[in-house]
Design an enzyme around this catalytic site. Structure first.
Site, PDB file in Angstrom:
ATOM      1  N   LYS A  48      38.771  21.867   7.799  1.00 53.74           N
ATOM      2  CA  LYS A  48      38.456  21.083   8.997  1.00 53.74           C
ATOM      3  C   LYS A  48      37.056  21.395   9.489  1.00 53.74           C
ATOM      4  CE  LYS A  48      43.121  21.268  10.794  1.00 53.74           C
ATOM      5  NZ  LYS A  48      43.897  21.551  11.933  1.00 53.74           N
ATOM      6  N   HIS A  49      36.115  21.338   8.576  1.00 52.88           N
ATOM      7  CA  HIS A  49      34.715  21.503   8.957  1.00 52.88           C
ATOM      8  C   HIS A  49      33.825  20.900   7.868  1.00 52.88           C
ATOM      9  CE1 HIS A  49      35.449  25.335   6.607  1.00 52.88           C
ATOM     10  NE2 HIS A  49      34.350  24.889   6.024  1.00 52.88           N
ATOM     11  N   ALA A  50      32.566  20.742   8.223  1.00 54.02           N
ATOM     12  CA  ALA A  50      31.536  20.374   7.251  1.00 54.02           C
ATOM     13  C   ALA A  50      30.442  21.437   7.357  1.00 54.02           C
ATOM     14  CB  ALA A  50      30.975  18.985   7.554  1.00 54.02           C
TER      15      ALA A  50
END
Ligand code: TYD
Length: 133
Positions: A48-50
Site C-alpha cells: 500500500k505504497h509507491a
C-alpha cells in the site's frame, strides 16, 4: 511498462537448483538492500505504497502470493509462485500484495538503502502525482 517479469538463470544439478543475482545478470540495477517478508496471514494486505525513486526486484522464494500493481491509470494482478522468476517494479507504481500461502517468503532487492522520505503512503497523493509515465 508497469512491471517486468524476469526469468533468472537456474544453475541446477542433481542436488537441486541455485539462482545467483547481480546487476546485469537478471537484475537491471545495483542492489543496495535486501529484505524479506514472511509469516503473513493469507488475507492480510501489505505494501500500500509507491516509491518516488526506488526500483525493486521481488522474488517469491517460497510459496505464493499476489501483487496488485497500479500505475495511476490501470491495475494489474501478478501471481508469484516461482523462485526463479523476479518481478521488476520501477518507481511510481502503487503496490499491494496479498493472498499469501502459509509458506510464502517474499524477498525484495532494492536499488537504494531504506529511506522513509522515498515512500508515498497516501493513495490520493499518489494519484495526484504529476510524474506518472
Ligand atoms: P513497511 O514498509 O510498513 O512494510 P509493508 O509495506 O511491506 O507492509 O515496513 C514495516 C517496518 O519495517 C516499518 O517500520 C519500516 C521497517 N523497514 C525498515 O526498517 N527497513 C526496510 O528496508 C523496510 C522495507 C522496512
Amino acid at each position: 511498462m508497469m512491471y517486468k517479469l524476469i526469468d533468472f538463470k537456474i544453475h541446477g544439478n542433481h542436488d537441486g537448483d541455485l539462482v545467483a543475482l547481480e546487476k546485469g545478470n537478471g537484475i537491471p540495477f545495483d542492489p543496495k538492500r535486501v529484505y524479506y517478508i514472511w509469516g503473513n496471514r493469507p488475507d492480510v494486505v501489505r505494501g500500500k505504497h509507491a516509491h518516488k525513486k526506488l526500483e525493486q526486484a521481488i522474488i517469491c522464494t517460497s510459496g505464493s502470493c499476489d501483487f496488485i500493481l497500479d500505475d495511476g491509470k490501470e491495475r494489474k494482478k501478478v501471481h508469484l509462485n516461482n523462485p526463479a522468476q523476479g518481478l521488476y517494479i520501477k518507481h511510481n507504481i502503487w503496490r499491494e500484495f496479498t493472498n499469501f500461502s502459509k509458506d510464502c517468503v517474499v524477498m525484495v532487492l532494492a536499488s537504494e538503502p531504506y529511506d522513509e522520505a522515498d515512500y508515498i503512503r497516501d493513495y490520493d497523493e499518489f494519484k495526484k502525482g504529476e510524474n506518472h509515465d
